[in-house]
Write an enzyme that holds these catalytic residues in place. Sequence first.
Site, short mmCIF file in Angstrom:
data_model
loop_
_atom_site.label_atom_id
_atom_site.label_comp_id
_atom_site.label_asym_id
_atom_site.label_seq_id
_atom_site.Cartn_x
_atom_site.Cartn_y
_atom_site.Cartn_z
CG ASP A 64 -30.27 63.20 -17.53
OD1 ASP A 64 -31.10 62.47 -16.95
OD2 ASP A 64 -29.11 62.84 -17.77
C1 BGC Z 1 -29.66 59.63 -16.37
C2 BGC Z 1 -30.54 59.35 -17.58
C3 BGC Z 1 -31.75 58.58 -17.15
C4 BGC Z 1 -32.47 59.37 -16.09
C5 BGC Z 1 -33.71 58.68 -15.56
C6 BGC Z 1 -30.43 60.27 -15.24
O1 BGC Z 1 -29.65 60.28 -14.09
O2 BGC Z 1 -28.59 60.47 -16.75
O3 BGC Z 1 -29.82 58.63 -18.54
O4 BGC Z 1 -32.56 58.32 -18.25
O5 BGC Z 1 -31.61 59.57 -14.98
O6 BGC Z 1 -33.36 57.58 -14.79
#
Ligand code: BGC
Length: 759
Positions: A228
């Site tokens: 993530d």
């Molecule tokens: C989120 C993800 C997301 C990623 C990219 C993170 O903060 O938890 O779900 O895909 O950011 O935006």
Amino acid sequence: MAQINELIKQMTLEEKAALCTGTSAWTTMLIERLGVPEMTVSDGPHGVRHVTDVQALNAQSLPATCFPTASCLASTWNADLIGEMGKALAEECIAQKVDVLLGPGVNMKRTPLGGRNFEYFSEDPFLAGEMAASLVKGVQSKGVGTSLKHFAANNQECRRLAISADIDERTLREIYLPAFETVVKKAKPWTVMCAYNKINGTYCSENYKLLVDILKKEWGFEGLVVSDWGAVHDRVASLKGGLDLEMPGPKELRVKAVVEAVHSGVIEESVLDESVRRILGVVFKAAETPKGGQFDLAAHHALARRIAAEGMVLLKNNGILPLKNPQHIAVIGRAAKTPYFEGGGSSQVNPATLDIPFNELQKLAGDVELNYSEGYSSDGSFQQGLIDEAVISAKSAEVALLYVALPDTKESEGYDRSDLDLTPQQVALIKAVTSVQPKTVVILNNGAPVVMSDWIDNTAAVLEAWMMGQAGGGAIADLLYGKVNPSGKLSETFPLKWADTPAYINYPGTIGEVRYGEGIFIGYRYYDTKAMPVLFPFGYGESYTTFAYSSPRVSATRFKDVDGLTASVDVSNTGKVAGKEVVQFYVHDHKASLIRPPKELKGFAKVELQPGETKTVTVHLDFRAFAFYHPSYQQWITEDGEFDILIGASAADIRFSKTVSLQSTLELPCILNRESSIRDWLNDPRGKPVIDPFIQDMMAQMAHLFGADGREGKPLDVETMGIMDMPLLSVFDFRERDLPMPADDLVDSLLRQVYATTK
Ligand code: BGC
């Protein structure tokens, strides 16, 4: 594969390390000299959020279709429809040159307060897994990748970047992992995104057991694991833990650290090579799909409308709906003109177009006068004037349609909700309007349950319209006017109040950890076990027609676990309009060696029926439908015995039960040890004959002491002696004088006898 291995040989150590980290917020490294293309990823999950400035995390994204969020998708219980949505998402990715869509998210809704619950499917792992698998298959059928997220146990936003979800093994396996497992096994997502949080003290981004042992080895995941965004803390530890691609990048210091770690032998180069191999596999697969072109916006908008209409849930209807052509309608509530269609955070799509509920209603209402009043303000402040205005309008109308949406900032990534309430103004508004207008229909927009006990009794109908996507305004109109017959059913329980919910006592945990004290009992598993009333049960939803269930049957009443069985029921549309019914199959285990929930969803089907029509619905229930995870055996096991197959219209509306008898084909390893109780020994087919003589001897001595009739009139046996749950060793300890050798030696020797007969 051979080509990729060849390529890896040609890469420098620095190139390999660099490939394992993004070069921007949304892209991987291009290696021109070796012909390795760049790969672009974008959020996700219910629309494409393609930010063209790849260095920017949160810039405005290109317009795309905003579909309803996962709460609504799951409430369709229509996996095929969600598969269609997947295909549409892929077409938009292709047009926008996106290789991998960052979604879907299949985390369980442990607490209804979870800020991102709107992005997740369900409190039930079976439903979440089936729906998400269909979405992934749909996207990937067009040559676009997905990222199954957030692996795993990211069930709250509160302190999500550092908190440790402390979960026992069985709960992890039975509740928090199966939706991931289903998608990985059935749909083979190209990528899996690890969660921010820790599980039992180890960051998911460094969690070898999670990423390698379970995901890659046990489930056979062949794609890449991406972090993530910002979930990596120690790049070397994360590589060792099975995290292939760190995002976002660039992260030069981390790349350097990896190179140094290989030089100093802290990490083997083969570990890095394995991650490179996985990344290249996905990068080259993505490159096979030519990108660019257009997508059919109108068709996708229409699909978004169909999905929204099928996922909205009619919670209450005293017969007022569908509307019978009222000539004077009061339309109350800001949400009628300012649609609430998605939540906050990374999933926020820039909608290509946006239906205004009021306008869509007017289209279907024709010449009928719609009298709008705002009802509540955008800032959540209490304004009696707005209520008074709405009351005047409602009084003089034939029907009041009250559109109520949670405040914009209430549901978002990054923080949880503080309560399950509408605002005080909204509650006062509903009460005031319903007190002057009994024909009031409340239309709710929210991504997760709200409480309603204060006001629901006085309403004529309530429609749960969720975060409904860009076409939701039209979907509401379709349902209100009966152009579409409601067929959504709740994919999560609506509790009466927050204090009733399973995680109430353990949420949000202390500074560093949140203990999943409720174990496997989340959602309906909890309410069922405690026989607690809820506002609306899991699987519930009303229709404009009625359905009758008949002729329940199973393919066998005695069956082997490996064969499973099929269960069927006939469903008839007994009303006057066409409709769709969601038939649910739950399994109840009569008796197990570990505590189990009263019932668990193991199959479902959605069937469309014309008035008077009957169709047979059939599901297959396999080994896993009857199994549970046994932490001592560290595997899913079945036990001989009786099960009920419960067939129903919701978790609280079981129409039929068929009892079947399962024969387990498992040969379980012996797990007796020094701490095993008398019960454990007697329940084990290898242990029983070994300790039987000792038990009999002990009983004879007791009979001698107390007489064969036992004490206080109770018959004398191991059960009434109260020793069944004592370790055999402790029982022997008390009787050391009667034993041929010290108690521990004796138990060890009995254990040796048992293990000599097992493999
Ligand atoms: C989120 C993800 C997301 C990623 C990219 C993170 O903060 O938890 O779900 O895909 O950011 O935006």
